[in-house]
Design a protein around this motif. Structure first.
Motif, mmCIF file in Angstrom:
data_model
loop_
_atom_site.group_PDB
_atom_site.id
_atom_site.type_symbol
_atom_site.label_atom_id
_atom_site.label_comp_id
_atom_site.label_asym_id
_atom_site.label_seq_id
_atom_site.Cartn_x
_atom_site.Cartn_y
_atom_site.Cartn_z
ATOM 1 N N GLU A 121 0.830 -1.212 0.000
ATOM 2 C CA GLU A 121 0.000 0.000 0.000
ATOM 3 C C GLU A 121 0.862 1.260 0.000
ATOM 4 O O GLU A 121 0.600 2.215 -0.746
ATOM 5 N N ARG A 125 0.872 4.139 -2.905
ATOM 6 C CA ARG A 125 0.620 5.550 -2.571
ATOM 7 C C ARG A 125 1.804 6.439 -2.980
ATOM 8 O O ARG A 125 1.619 7.544 -3.486
ATOM 9 N N TYR A 131 -3.883 7.182 -7.253
ATOM 10 C CA TYR A 131 -4.564 5.890 -7.353
ATOM 11 C C TYR A 131 -5.705 5.842 -6.354
ATOM 12 O O TYR A 131 -5.543 6.201 -5.187
ATOM 13 N N ARG A 132 -6.870 5.390 -6.808
ATOM 14 C CA ARG A 132 -8.090 5.483 -6.016
ATOM 15 C C ARG A 132 -8.176 4.510 -4.838
ATOM 16 O O ARG A 132 -8.715 4.864 -3.802
ATOM 17 N N THR A 133 -7.696 3.294 -4.974
ATOM 18 C CA THR A 133 -7.902 2.279 -3.936
ATOM 19 C C THR A 133 -6.606 1.552 -3.567
ATOM 20 O O THR A 133 -6.523 0.324 -3.677
ATOM 21 N N ALA A 135 -5.258 0.783 -0.662
ATOM 22 C CA ALA A 135 -5.382 -0.187 0.432
ATOM 23 C C ALA A 135 -6.058 -1.468 -0.057
ATOM 24 O O ALA A 135 -5.592 -2.579 0.238
ATOM 25 N N LEU A 136 -7.127 -1.325 -0.798
ATOM 26 C CA LEU A 136 -7.834 -2.489 -1.323
ATOM 27 C C LEU A 136 -6.967 -3.248 -2.331
ATOM 28 O O LEU A 136 -6.906 -4.480 -2.304
ATOM 29 N N THR A 137 -6.284 -2.526 -3.179
ATOM 30 C CA THR A 137 -5.408 -3.167 -4.166
ATOM 31 C C THR A 137 -4.289 -3.935 -3.463
ATOM 32 O O THR A 137 -3.984 -5.075 -3.832
ATOM 33 N N GLU A 139 -4.328 -5.140 -0.369
ATOM 34 C CA GLU A 139 -4.923 -6.286 0.333
ATOM 35 C C GLU A 139 -5.238 -7.421 -0.644
ATOM 36 O O GLU A 139 -4.958 -8.591 -0.381
ATOM 37 N N THR A 176 -3.047 -2.826 -11.638
ATOM 38 C CA THR A 176 -2.676 -1.442 -11.368
ATOM 39 C C THR A 176 -2.703 -0.566 -12.620
ATOM 40 O O THR A 176 -2.390 0.605 -12.533
#
Length: 179
Positions: A121, A125, A131-133, A135-137, A139, A176
């Motif tokens: 993550e 970042r 990039y929108r997500t 944390a989700l990406t 995980e 990504t």
């Protein structure tokens, strides 16, 4: 003794691992075993921590040698898969048997997975701030990688792990893309 714990656990599974098996493999007395560990769970946790420490160092060193996001992920992934392929007993213990070794072992496993997720993550970042997500990406990426590795290790196919690097990187790039 830690190496004996890994070897015995890899051969018998955690439920089948016994103090007798460990001391026979290590060539030590029962007294020596109990001078170091309270029980089989404590011996397993010590061996797991040692093995994971070696694995993490290998992965982090490979990761740190690269500057770009994709290169870092590839180096870390390759380092992870090559280490596990070279150490099939450690792979079995750290990926599969840890799940049957009790709550303390599962907590340690979860902490390692979270460490990798946090690292992924942070890199997303850092390199792709819009990039929108992330944390989700992260995980999903780490969870998916773990699932793929788990299946190979569980069926005894650790030697094939390094061959997955290119295909796994392809999936990462698709996930990504558009960032």
């Amino acid at each position: 003794m830690l190496a004996a714990v890994i070897e015995v656990t890899a051969r018998t599974g955690y439920p089948g691992m016994t103090v007798e098996g460990v001391i026979a493999r290590a060539g030590v007395s029962r007294r020596t075993f109990y001078e170091h560990f309270q029980n089989k769970e404590q011996a397993f946790l010590a061996a797991y921590d040692d093995a994971v420490g070696r694995l993490m160092k290998h992965v982090v060193d490979a990761y740190a040698e690269q500057a770009r996001l994709g290169d870092r992920f590839r180096a870390a992934l390759s380092g992870l898969l090559c280490f596990l392929a070279d150490e099939p007993d450690i792979a079995r213990v750290c990926i599969v048997e840890v799940l049957s070794a009790g709550p303390a072992a599962r907590e340690r496993r979860n902490a390692i997975i979270q460490t990798y997720t946090d690292l992924a993550e942070a890199e997303i970042r850092r390199h792709i701030p819009t990039y929108r997500t992330p944390a989700l990406t992260a995980e999903m990426t780490i969870g998916g990688l773990y699932a793929v590795v788990f299946e190979r290790v569980a069926r005894g196919d650790t030697e094939a792990l390094p061959d997955l690097v290119d295909d796994l990187m392809y999936v990462l790039m698709i996930r990504t893309s558009g960032a």
